[in-house]
Design a protein around this motif. Structure first.
Motif, short mmCIF file in Angstrom:
data_model
loop_
_atom_site.label_atom_id
_atom_site.label_comp_id
_atom_site.label_asym_id
_atom_site.label_seq_id
_atom_site.Cartn_x
_atom_site.Cartn_y
_atom_site.Cartn_z
N UNK A 54 0.87 -1.17 0.00
CA UNK A 54 0.00 0.00 0.00
C UNK A 54 0.91 1.22 0.00
N UNK A 55 0.70 2.10 -0.96
CA UNK A 55 1.47 3.33 -1.09
C UNK A 55 0.53 4.51 -0.93
N UNK A 70 2.55 9.65 8.70
CA UNK A 70 2.90 8.24 8.50
C UNK A 70 2.43 7.40 9.68
N UNK A 71 2.50 7.94 10.89
CA UNK A 71 2.00 7.19 12.06
C UNK A 71 0.50 6.98 11.95
N UNK A 76 -3.93 3.03 10.60
CA UNK A 76 -5.02 2.64 9.71
C UNK A 76 -4.72 1.32 9.00
N UNK A 77 -3.50 1.18 8.50
CA UNK A 77 -3.11 -0.04 7.79
C UNK A 77 -3.12 -1.24 8.73
N UNK A 82 -5.58 -6.28 10.66
CA UNK A 82 -6.14 -7.05 11.78
C UNK A 82 -7.58 -7.45 11.48
N UNK A 83 -8.34 -6.52 10.89
CA UNK A 83 -9.75 -6.81 10.59
C UNK A 83 -9.86 -7.88 9.51
N UNK A 84 -9.01 -7.82 8.50
CA UNK A 84 -9.08 -8.80 7.41
C UNK A 84 -8.49 -10.15 7.80
N UNK A 85 -7.63 -10.17 8.80
CA UNK A 85 -7.01 -11.43 9.23
C UNK A 85 -7.95 -12.26 10.09
#
Length: 105
Positions: A54-55, A70-71, A76-77, A82-85
């Protein structure tokens, strides 16, 4: 003797961080004069997202502001990963509660 003085002066000038180097933002890069956030997508989630990385461009901002942005993007990333895992819960039909409760008798 000269080597000792040289080593001492280098040690006095290095920041007091782990490894003697400044902490580096691992997901923050500067490309073409603009700050960019980049994160690698975990292998087990790549199929769900459709990307390996993801860029996101953070623009031409000062380094301190780029670190702050960036933090935010990193949180968010990580939340997305975590949600998709997590495994999806099975949906219950109208008859499911009765079926489930009958197994507990």
């Amino acid at each position: 003797m000269r080597k000792i003085k040289s080593l001492r002066s280098r040690l006095l000038r290095t920041p007091a961080t782990q490894g003697g180097e400044m902490a580096r933002d691992s997901r923050l890069f500067k490309r073409a004069g603009k700050w960019t956030f980049r994160v690698r997508v975990p292998a087990d989630i790549q199929g769900k997202i459709g990307k390996k990385e993801i860029w996101k461009s953070l623009g031409d901002v000062p380094h301190a502001e780029a670190r702050r942005l960036a933090r935010i993007e990193s949180v968010k990333a990580d939340a997305l990963f975590a949600r998709l895992a997590r495994p999806h819960p099975r949906s219950l039909s109208a008859k499911s509660p009765m079926r489930i409760s009958s197994t507990w008798r």
